[in-house]
Design a protein around this motif. Structure first.
Motif, short mmCIF file in Angstrom:
data_model
loop_
_atom_site.label_atom_id
_atom_site.label_comp_id
_atom_site.label_asym_id
_atom_site.label_seq_id
_atom_site.Cartn_x
_atom_site.Cartn_y
_atom_site.Cartn_z
N LYS A 60 0.83 -1.21 0.00
CA LYS A 60 0.00 0.00 0.00
C LYS A 60 0.86 1.26 0.00
O LYS A 60 0.55 2.23 -0.67
CB LYS A 60 -0.93 -0.03 1.22
CG LYS A 60 -2.20 0.76 1.05
CD LYS A 60 -3.11 0.17 -0.02
CE LYS A 60 -4.12 1.17 -0.49
NZ LYS A 60 -4.86 0.70 -1.68
N GLU A 112 2.25 1.59 -3.50
CA GLU A 112 1.17 2.00 -4.41
C GLU A 112 0.83 3.48 -4.22
O GLU A 112 0.62 4.22 -5.18
CB GLU A 112 -0.07 1.13 -4.11
CG GLU A 112 -1.26 1.41 -5.00
CD GLU A 112 -2.53 0.71 -4.51
OE1 GLU A 112 -2.50 0.06 -3.43
OE2 GLU A 112 -3.56 0.83 -5.20
N PHE A 113 0.81 3.92 -2.97
CA PHE A 113 0.47 5.31 -2.67
C PHE A 113 1.56 6.25 -3.18
O PHE A 113 1.28 7.28 -3.79
CB PHE A 113 0.26 5.49 -1.15
CG PHE A 113 -0.38 6.80 -0.81
CD1 PHE A 113 -1.76 6.95 -0.86
CD2 PHE A 113 0.39 7.90 -0.44
CE1 PHE A 113 -2.36 8.16 -0.55
CE2 PHE A 113 -0.21 9.13 -0.14
CZ PHE A 113 -1.58 9.25 -0.19
N ALA A 125 1.19 6.60 -6.81
CA ALA A 125 0.00 7.38 -7.17
C ALA A 125 0.24 8.89 -7.00
O ALA A 125 -0.34 9.68 -7.73
CB ALA A 125 -1.20 6.94 -6.33
N ILE A 126 1.09 9.27 -6.05
CA ILE A 126 1.38 10.71 -5.90
C ILE A 126 2.64 11.11 -6.67
O ILE A 126 3.15 12.20 -6.52
CB ILE A 126 1.49 11.15 -4.41
CG1 ILE A 126 2.64 10.44 -3.69
CG2 ILE A 126 0.16 10.93 -3.68
CD1 ILE A 126 2.96 11.00 -2.31
N LYS A 127 3.12 10.19 -7.51
CA LYS A 127 4.27 10.43 -8.39
C LYS A 127 5.53 10.79 -7.61
O LYS A 127 6.28 11.67 -7.99
CB LYS A 127 3.94 11.53 -9.41
CG LYS A 127 2.78 11.15 -10.35
CD LYS A 127 2.48 12.29 -11.31
CE LYS A 127 1.34 11.94 -12.25
NZ LYS A 127 1.76 11.02 -13.33
N ASP A 128 5.72 10.10 -6.47
CA ASP A 128 6.93 10.34 -5.69
C ASP A 128 7.88 9.16 -5.87
O ASP A 128 7.64 8.07 -5.34
CB ASP A 128 6.58 10.52 -4.21
CG ASP A 128 7.80 10.99 -3.41
OD1 ASP A 128 8.93 10.71 -3.84
OD2 ASP A 128 7.60 11.62 -2.36
N PRO A 129 8.96 9.35 -6.62
CA PRO A 129 9.87 8.24 -6.93
C PRO A 129 10.92 7.99 -5.84
O PRO A 129 11.84 7.19 -6.06
CB PRO A 129 10.54 8.72 -8.22
CG PRO A 129 10.59 10.21 -8.09
CD PRO A 129 9.38 10.62 -7.26
N TYR A 150 10.51 4.92 0.00
CA TYR A 150 9.21 4.24 0.13
C TYR A 150 9.22 2.79 -0.35
O TYR A 150 8.21 2.11 -0.26
CB TYR A 150 8.12 5.03 -0.63
CG TYR A 150 7.98 6.44 -0.10
CD1 TYR A 150 7.68 6.68 1.25
CD2 TYR A 150 8.15 7.54 -0.94
CE1 TYR A 150 7.58 7.97 1.74
CE2 TYR A 150 8.03 8.84 -0.45
CZ TYR A 150 7.75 9.04 0.88
OH TYR A 150 7.64 10.32 1.37
N PRO A 179 9.13 4.15 5.59
CA PRO A 179 8.10 5.03 6.15
C PRO A 179 6.93 5.24 5.18
O PRO A 179 7.06 5.00 3.98
CB PRO A 179 8.85 6.34 6.34
CG PRO A 179 9.82 6.37 5.20
CD PRO A 179 10.22 4.93 4.95
N ALA A 180 5.81 5.70 5.72
CA ALA A 180 4.65 6.07 4.89
C ALA A 180 4.80 7.52 4.45
O ALA A 180 5.35 8.34 5.18
CB ALA A 180 3.37 5.91 5.71
N THR A 228 1.00 12.16 3.47
CA THR A 228 -0.47 12.21 3.44
C THR A 228 -1.08 10.81 3.43
O THR A 228 -2.25 10.64 3.09
CB THR A 228 -0.97 13.01 2.21
OG1 THR A 228 -0.52 12.35 1.02
CG2 THR A 228 -0.44 14.44 2.22
N VAL A 261 -5.56 7.04 3.17
CA VAL A 261 -5.99 5.68 2.79
C VAL A 261 -7.05 5.13 3.75
O VAL A 261 -7.69 4.13 3.47
CB VAL A 261 -4.84 4.65 2.65
CG1 VAL A 261 -3.74 5.17 1.74
CG2 VAL A 261 -4.29 4.25 3.99
#
Lengths: 126, 150
Positions: free
Chosen positions: B23, B26-27, B30-34, B38, B53-54, B57, B61
């Motif tokens: 997750k 995937e998140f 989805a926020i386009k953070d390469p 993560y 880390p998450a 934002t 979820v």
């Protein structure tokens, strides 16, 4: 000062974020429902922009250093829009109790037509 | 649905969700953070995290584990006129893969004022404390829902 350009935002980006976040409000993926509600079509959820803007903050200030992140949504983002993300430092101060130096920054996601879609405020350990 | 005024202190919903590796990945996508932090424990460790880390934002979820229509109905608001105006997160400790987050959303403030086009506008502030599996406060979230005039 930091900046980054993202987009153009596609319907696929919006659907991917719906799946990642659990936001299945049909206004964000169902063209018919969006039009019936009076919109020209589907639009991105504010949290997609808030997430993309948060990357600017973490790249710049470091995820671990960030103490708070606040976002205000002011304009919609449509498929095809490109967002210009920018951030600047506004102030610094030292916390009385902890002695920590904190930096306060303001970030914005601006559409290609100049409208600010999201404004954000970040506080981080300097 | 309309007419009832939400009361400060009302429990809106309670939820619990795992911060799992897929997750988070995937998140971030989805926020386009390469950022490798993560996906790669070594990159996370280089930034001082015990585990991956998450993203900042990631608490959104929780939408997977809540019923937005029921929450808005409980508040006596008309969902077709409700937008989220603002969200703020205060970070008390890192949220890492393998954690579980438990949250309770409570009504913190209610304001009503005349909107621009004659109708009444209602602003409802919700506060959520997200605690990890050890009961430690990880994130305080504050969101402002705006119901525009009919």
């Amino acid at each position: 000062m930091t900046e980054l350009t993202v987009g153009p935002i596609t319907r696929t980006d919006i659907v991917r974020f719906a799946g990642a976040s659990g936001d299945f409000n049909p206004l964000h993926h169902d063209e018919e429902r969006a039009r019936a509600a009076g919109f020209p079509g589907v639009f991105a959820m504010g949290q997609l922009q808030a997430g993309m803007l948060s990357r600017l903050a973490t790249d710049w200030l470091g995820l671990r250093a960030i103490r708070s992140y606040r976002v205000r949504f002011s304009a919609k983002v449509w498929p095809g829009d490109t967002l210009f993300l920018r951030g600047r430092e506004e102030a610094r101060h030292r916390e009385e109790e902890t002695g920590e130096e904190l930096v306060h920054c303001v970030l914005e996601a601006v559409r290609q037509d100049g409208e600010v879609a999201v404004k954000a405020w970040v506080t981080a350990l300097a | 649905v309309n007419g009832a005024t939400p009361t400060v202190g009302t429990l809106v919903d309670e939820f619990s969700f795992p911060v799992d590796e897929s997750k988070v990945r995937e998140f971030a996508l989805a926020i386009k953070d390469p950022s490798p932090r993560y996906v790669d424990p070594a990159a996370a460790a280089a930034e001082g995290f015990e585990r991956v880390p998450a993203p900042l934002t990631f608490a959104v979820v929780a939408a997977h584990h809540r019923d937005a229509a029921a929450a808005v109905g409980l508040l006596g608001l008309d969902i077709s006129r409700v937008v989220v105006g603002e969200v703020a997160w205060q970070y008390e400790r890192p949220v890492l893969v393998g954690d579980r987050l438990d949250g309770r959303r409570v009504v913190a403030d209610v304001k009503s004022r005349d909107g621009g086009r004659g109708g009444r506008m209602t602003l409802v502030t919700l506060e959520t404390e997200l605690r990890n599996q050890h009961g430690e406060l990880a994130i305080r979230q504050r969101e402002v829902l705006i119901e525009t005039g009919a």
